[in-house]
Write a protein that holds these residues in place. Structure first.
Motif: not given
Length: 335
Positions: A45-61
């Motif tokens: 689960t952590a591996k999944h989160h690491r792979s997408v978190i920066l994309t999700v952060l950019q989407e939020a901004l």
């Protein structure tokens, strides 16, 4: 105007949300989905989160139309939750706070759910039923704390549903609980299951053991259908939750119920709670799946409340904890 960005990743959802004075500006989210019959392990689960978190952060901004300079505070889930996913999110939140030169704020996941529910529904002082994959609590606010009036003494209601879904190989997409809810609508035969309420507390592990055993026997001999089992399990679990919620309402003299957490978007649970509230002349409040299920905006909202009342987490204290009770947090932003 105060703008807070919130990072949530305590289980299989990873979300980043931005709140500006009670307005949800953005709330993108991703879900780690495993094959039928399997749960989600912390490391994967952590591996999944690491792979997408920066994309999700950019989407939020991008969705909010903001830049890092517009953010006033960075909030993240401190706990409770699964260790490895929590660490992943905390590391990113810490890094972002330092890169942007913004204050950091560790948020209790449970309080995130409550504050988001209060914001969206405008419930004033409700008795809260918090039901998810990791938590089952009946909560009411009193004297600067969210007091726990009743809770599960073993597994959470969502965990019970998820593990039953694995037994009869129900899909995890979009979630096992949602798929059980849809199957339960087609159930016609009620199978009696253990009903375990102990005072203000509930127990779900015995029901799970019983239905796991019964499922194999009854399905192999065509005594019932998988839909009948889903229907029977839902009815039993939710009746227990309604009972302890009503008892807490009577104790507190409350006329409002707020259902939060991932299981809270189950329409059958809302319907059963609504019947009880109608009989008491009370009101029920609930949110849809965009805010019931773990999301970044709820962490941002709780962070917004805390930041405005003077809370900040120093870098040295920005650790995570898998055990973090709802009543451990001093609620300085109410009253």
């Amino acid at each position: 105007m105060t703008v807070v960005i919130g990072f949530e990743g305590s289980a299989n959802k990873i979300g980043v949300g931005i709140i500006r004075d009670g307005e949800v500006l953005s709330n993108p989210r991703r879900t780690y989905i495993t094959p039928p019959g399997q749960g989600f392990l912390p490391g994967e689960t952590a591996k999944h989160h690491r792979s997408v978190i920066l994309t999700v952060l950019q989407e939020a901004l991008d969705e909010a139309g903001l830049k890092s300079a517009d953010i006033d505070c960075v909030a993240y889930t401190k706990g409770p939750g699964m260790g490895a996913p929590l660490v992943t999110v905390a590391v990113v939140a810490r890094t972002v706070a330092q890169l942007w030169g913004k204050p950091l704020l560790g948020v209790n996941h449970c309080i995130g759910h409550i504050e988001m529910g209060r914001l969206i529904t405008n419930a004033q002082n409700p008795t809260v039923l918090y039901v998810s994959g990791g938590n089952t609590q009946v909560i009411a606010y009193s004297e600067r704390r969210y007091r726990i009036f009743g809770e599960t003494i073993d597994i959470a209601v969502g965990n019970c549903l998820d593990r039953f879904a694995r037994v009869i190989k129900i899909s995890n997409d979009p979630s096992p609980g949602y798929n059980i809810e849809q199957m339960a609508k087609k159930g016609t035969k009620f199978i009696e299951l253990p009903y375990t309420v102990k005072g203000m507390d509930v127990s779900f592990s015995g029901i799970l053991s019983y239905i796991e055993d019964a499922a194999h026997k009854m399905l192999s001999t065509s005594q019932c259908t998988p839909e009948d089992l889903c229907f029977s399990l839902q009815e039993t679990l939710f009746a227990m939750l309604v009972e302890i919620t009503e008892r807490a309402m009577a104790h507190c003299g409350s006329q409002e119920v707020l259902i939060v957490g991932g299981v809270g978007c189950n329409m059958r649970l809302q319907e059963m709670m609504g019947v009880m509230c109608k009989e008491r002349g009370a009101r029920i409040f609930a949110t849809d799946e965009s805010f019931c299920i773990d999301n970044g905006a709820m962490i941002a909202q709780a962070g917004w409340e805390m930041f405005r009342s003077g809370h900040v987490t120093e870098l040295l204290d920005s650790w995570i904890t898998q055990r973090y009770r709802t009543d451990e947090v001093e609620v300085t932003w109410r009253d």
